[in-house]
Design a protein around this motif. Structure first.
Motif, PDB file in Angstrom:
ATOM      1  N   ARG A   1      12.648  13.478   6.065  1.00 28.72           N
ATOM      2  CA  ARG A   1      13.050  12.751   6.371  1.00 28.72           C
ATOM      3  C   ARG A   1      12.438  11.362   7.277  1.00 28.72           C
ATOM      4  NH1 ARG A   1      14.764  16.351   4.942  1.00 28.72           N
ATOM      5  NH2 ARG A   1      16.420  18.473   5.441  1.00 28.72           N
ATOM      6  N   PRO A   2      13.963  10.652   7.097  1.00 34.10           N
ATOM      7  CA  PRO A   2      13.364   8.680   7.455  1.00 34.10           C
ATOM      8  C   PRO A   2      11.898   9.615   8.892  1.00 34.10           C
ATOM      9  CG  PRO A   2      14.967   9.413   6.590  1.00 34.10           C
ATOM     10  CD  PRO A   2      15.396  10.775   6.253  1.00 34.10           C
ATOM     11  N   GLY A   3      11.198   8.557   8.795  1.00 35.48           N
ATOM     12  CA  GLY A   3      10.675   8.484   9.958  1.00 35.48           C
ATOM     13  C   GLY A   3       9.294   7.730  10.473  1.00 35.48           C
ATOM     14  N   ALA A   4       7.662   7.722  11.084  1.00 36.54           N
ATOM     15  CA  ALA A   4       7.028   7.055  10.962  1.00 36.54           C
ATOM     16  C   ALA A   4       5.436   7.289   9.784  1.00 36.54           C
ATOM     17  CB  ALA A   4       7.136   5.985  12.394  1.00 36.54           C
ATOM     18  N   PRO A   5       5.746   7.996   9.067  1.00 36.73           N
ATOM     19  CA  PRO A   5       4.529   8.825   8.638  1.00 36.73           C
ATOM     20  C   PRO A   5       3.191   7.616   8.862  1.00 36.73           C
ATOM     21  CG  PRO A   5       5.775   7.888   7.030  1.00 36.73           C
ATOM     22  CD  PRO A   5       6.393   7.451   8.262  1.00 36.73           C
ATOM     23  N   THR A   6       2.472   8.295   9.147  1.00 36.64           N
ATOM     24  CA  THR A   6       1.182   6.948   9.208  1.00 36.64           C
ATOM     25  C   THR A   6       0.279   7.250   7.630  1.00 36.64           C
ATOM     26  OG1 THR A   6      -0.517   8.471  10.193  1.00 36.64           O
ATOM     27  CG2 THR A   6       0.441   6.617  11.443  1.00 36.64           C
ATOM     28  N   VAL A   7      -1.318   7.067   7.267  1.00 42.01           N
ATOM     29  CA  VAL A   7      -1.901   7.083   6.785  1.00 42.01           C
ATOM     30  C   VAL A   7      -2.895   8.723   6.815  1.00 42.01           C
ATOM     31  CG1 VAL A   7      -2.535   4.679   5.459  1.00 42.01           C
ATOM     32  CG2 VAL A   7      -4.060   5.905   7.358  1.00 42.01           C
ATOM     33  N   THR A   8      -3.571   8.954   7.591  1.00 46.72           N
ATOM     34  CA  THR A   8      -3.828  10.442   8.343  1.00 46.72           C
ATOM     35  C   THR A   8      -2.153  12.199   8.001  1.00 46.72           C
ATOM     36  OG1 THR A   8      -3.321  10.677  10.369  1.00 46.72           O
ATOM     37  CG2 THR A   8      -5.417   9.266   9.488  1.00 46.72           C
ATOM     38  N   ASP A   9      -1.056  10.763   7.427  1.00 49.62           N
ATOM     39  CA  ASP A   9       0.138  12.451   7.776  1.00 49.62           C
ATOM     40  C   ASP A   9       0.082  12.703   5.779  1.00 49.62           C
ATOM     41  OD1 ASP A   9       0.802  11.975  10.665  1.00 49.62           O
ATOM     42  OD2 ASP A   9       1.757  10.532  10.253  1.00 49.62           O
ATOM     43  N   SER A  10       1.085  13.938   6.071  1.00 48.50           N
ATOM     44  CA  SER A  10       1.351  13.734   4.447  1.00 48.50           C
ATOM     45  C   SER A  10       2.955  13.325   5.118  1.00 48.50           C
ATOM     46  CB  SER A  10       1.942  15.818   4.089  1.00 48.50           C
ATOM     47  OG  SER A  10       0.717  16.246   4.081  1.00 48.50           O
ATOM     48  N   SER A  11       3.734  12.263   3.945  1.00 44.28           N
ATOM     49  CA  SER A  11       4.896  11.884   3.885  1.00 44.28           C
ATOM     50  C   SER A  11       5.302  11.788   2.348  1.00 44.28           C
ATOM     51  CB  SER A  11       4.148  10.368   4.139  1.00 44.28           C
ATOM     52  OG  SER A  11       3.880   9.572   3.493  1.00 44.28           O
ATOM     53  N   VAL A  12       6.085  11.355   2.608  1.00 47.38           N
ATOM     54  CA  VAL A  12       7.322  10.488   0.952  1.00 47.38           C
ATOM     55  C   VAL A  12       7.560   9.217   1.560  1.00 47.38           C
ATOM     56  CG1 VAL A  12       9.169  10.570   0.200  1.00 47.38           C
ATOM     57  CG2 VAL A  12       7.942  12.285   0.273  1.00 47.38           C
ATOM     58  N   GLY A  13       7.262   8.059   0.757  1.00 49.60           N
ATOM     59  CA  GLY A  13       7.024   6.502   0.523  1.00 49.60           C
ATOM     60  C   GLY A  13       6.458   6.885   1.832  1.00 49.60           C
ATOM     61  N   GLY A  14       5.492   6.628   2.186  1.00 51.94           N
ATOM     62  CA  GLY A  14       4.665   6.462   3.236  1.00 51.94           C
ATOM     63  C   GLY A  14       3.726   5.851   2.577  1.00 51.94           C
ATOM     64  N   PRO A  15       2.570   5.414   3.715  1.00 51.43           N
ATOM     65  CA  PRO A  15       0.836   4.379   3.431  1.00 51.43           C
ATOM     66  C   PRO A  15       0.247   5.661   3.357  1.00 51.43           C
ATOM     67  CG  PRO A  15       1.159   4.339   5.838  1.00 51.43           C
ATOM     68  CD  PRO A  15       2.803   5.518   5.718  1.00 51.43           C
ATOM     69  N   LEU A  16      -0.653   4.946   1.984  1.00 56.80           N
ATOM     70  CA  LEU A  16      -1.113   5.940   1.346  1.00 56.80           C
ATOM     71  C   LEU A  16      -2.740   5.696   1.706  1.00 56.80           C
ATOM     72  CD1 LEU A  16      -0.122   5.875  -2.242  1.00 56.80           C
ATOM     73  CD2 LEU A  16       0.594   7.295  -0.450  1.00 56.80           C
ATOM     74  N   LEU A  17      -3.470   6.562   1.572  1.00 51.77           N
ATOM     75  CA  LEU A  17      -5.117   6.732   2.412  1.00 51.77           C
ATOM     76  C   LEU A  17      -5.628   6.161   0.932  1.00 51.77           C
ATOM     77  CD1 LEU A  17      -7.358   7.300   5.083  1.00 51.77           C
ATOM     78  CD2 LEU A  17      -7.512   9.356   3.293  1.00 51.77           C
ATOM     79  N   TRP A  18      -5.985   4.743   1.133  1.00 44.47           N
ATOM     80  CA  TRP A  18      -6.660   4.059  -0.156  1.00 44.47           C
ATOM     81  C   TRP A  18      -7.886   3.178   0.575  1.00 44.47           C
ATOM     82  CZ3 TRP A  18      -4.095   5.136  -5.145  1.00 44.47           C
ATOM     83  CH2 TRP A  18      -4.077   4.074  -5.529  1.00 44.47           C
ATOM     84  N   PRO A  19      -8.657   3.273  -0.587  1.00 47.69           N
ATOM     85  CA  PRO A  19      -9.727   2.565   0.261  1.00 47.69           C
ATOM     86  C   PRO A  19      -9.592   1.203  -0.409  1.00 47.69           C
ATOM     87  CG  PRO A  19     -10.266   3.865  -1.216  1.00 47.69           C
ATOM     88  CD  PRO A  19      -9.384   4.711  -1.058  1.00 47.69           C
ATOM     89  N   ALA A  20      -9.722   0.251   0.408  1.00 43.92           N
ATOM     90  CA  ALA A  20      -9.866  -0.989   0.795  1.00 43.92           C
ATOM     91  C   ALA A  20     -10.653  -2.026  -0.759  1.00 43.92           C
ATOM     92  CB  ALA A  20     -10.072  -1.757   1.687  1.00 43.92           C
TER      93      ALA A  20
END
Length: 331
Positions: free
Chosen positions: A32-51
């Motif tokens: 459901r539309p929301g504001a996930p962060t890299v520490t959350d499970s999400s769809v279409g959200g930001p990824l925990l990705w090494p710089a």
């Protein structure tokens, strides 16, 4: 808010006990539309990705197809305009859009972007799933995070659907260093393949194998039972076997074509379903799979992604090695 699948209209295993041998669990994600962060499970959200890890691109330019092309900025603006229009009262004359809004959308539709698919295209985040949130998580030992990305244009060698990439990580190892603030934005995308950032509400359900893949005797008896003329009664395929929506695990629904083998391109092993992208969280206004908490008038399109003409995209993995490439089927 949690999302809960209503109880099935009947226990199909009470009528066909053998189905217990052809069942498996799946995790409905209920994005459901929301504001996930890299520490959350999400769809279409930001990824925990090494710089310091290069963001992947799809360099399969020969397979890119110029269908429904737009830019991320144009699609974000389109969604904004349509949301504004949907929330207000009808305009004089019953128009849905103002003249200015219609002109802006028409200008975006007229963009000539075909040449851009000849270049490598940065991938788009599709889902990020932590083991702690997803009972049906499957990944290599020592990992707790699955990241799903895709090339956001149609591929001719994948039945005109996106090319999917899977990444597994140990989140604790990634979190000790600098993280990527924002991935590079693709210059061109299909307007069907950019997910709205969504939080997820995972729920484990039990599924039963697609009917045509069951043993012949069991399938024939199920077909006879399913052919009952009582239209109000639950049916195996639509109500009792396979949940719709975005899922981890479970079985594929081969309702568009006859089932065909999904064998690993690297070793020939029969692959298993790992992830499902769907054009909706349930199918239609009267679908028995619509979550109990959902408003009956709510749209099942919660992510803004459409596969084909409202189908699903199934991603399979090789059980022999997580390093072998995934495969997809659109159904």
């Amino acid at each position: 808010m949690v999302r809960t699948t209503p109880p099935r209209p009947l226990d199909i295993t009470a009528l066909f006990p053998e189905l217990r041998e052809h069942s498996i669990t799946a995790t409905r994600l209920h994005p459901r539309p929301g504001a996930p962060t890299v520490t959350d499970s999400s769809v279409g959200g930001p990824l925990l990705w090494p710089a310091d890890e290069v963001w992947p691109v799809c360099d399969d330019a020969g397979a890119h197809e110029p269908w429904n092309l737009t830019t991320p900025a144009a699609l974000h603006r389109r969604r904004e305009i349509l949301a504004i229009a949907d929330a207000r009262e009808s305009l004089p004359g019953g128009d849905f859009l103002t003249a200015e809004e219609r002109a802006e959308l028409d200008a975006a539709d007229a963009l000539d972007l075909d040449d851009l698919i000849e270049d490598p295209i940065p991938l788009v985040p599709v889902a990020q799933l932590y083991r702690r949130d997803v009972p049906d998580y499957a990944g290599p030992d020592g990992t707790d995070l699955l990241q799903v990305l895709w090339c956001p244009v149609d591929h001719s060698d994948r039945h005109y659907s996106p090319r999917v990439f899977l990444y597994w990580r140990d989140s604790s190892a990634v979190g000790v260093g600098p993280l990527l603030e924002a991935p590079p934005e693709p210059p061109v995308i299909s307007d069907m393949y950019l997910p709205v950032p969504c939080v997820v509400h995972p729920e484990q359900v039990r599924e039963y194998q697609y009917a045509d893949l069951l043993p012949d005797d069991l399938r024939e008896r199920l077909d006879e039972w399913d052919d009952d003329e009582d239209e109000s009664r639950a049916h195996y395929q639509s109500d009792l076997s396979l949940a719709p929506g975005w899922k981890v695990g479970g079985y594929a629904n081969w309702s568009l074509t006859d089932p065909y083998p999904m064998n690993c391109a690297a070793c020939g092993t029969t692959m298993t379903l790992i992830f499902t992208v769907d054009s909706g969280d349930w199918n239609g206004m009267h679908c028995s799979w619509r979550p109990s908490e959902e408003n009956p008038t709510a749209s099942p399109d919660t992510v803004g992604v459409q596969i084909g003409r409202g189908y699903s995209l199934y991603t399979f993995r090789c059980p022999e090695s997580f390093d072998h490439p995934p495969a997809t089927a659109m159904q």
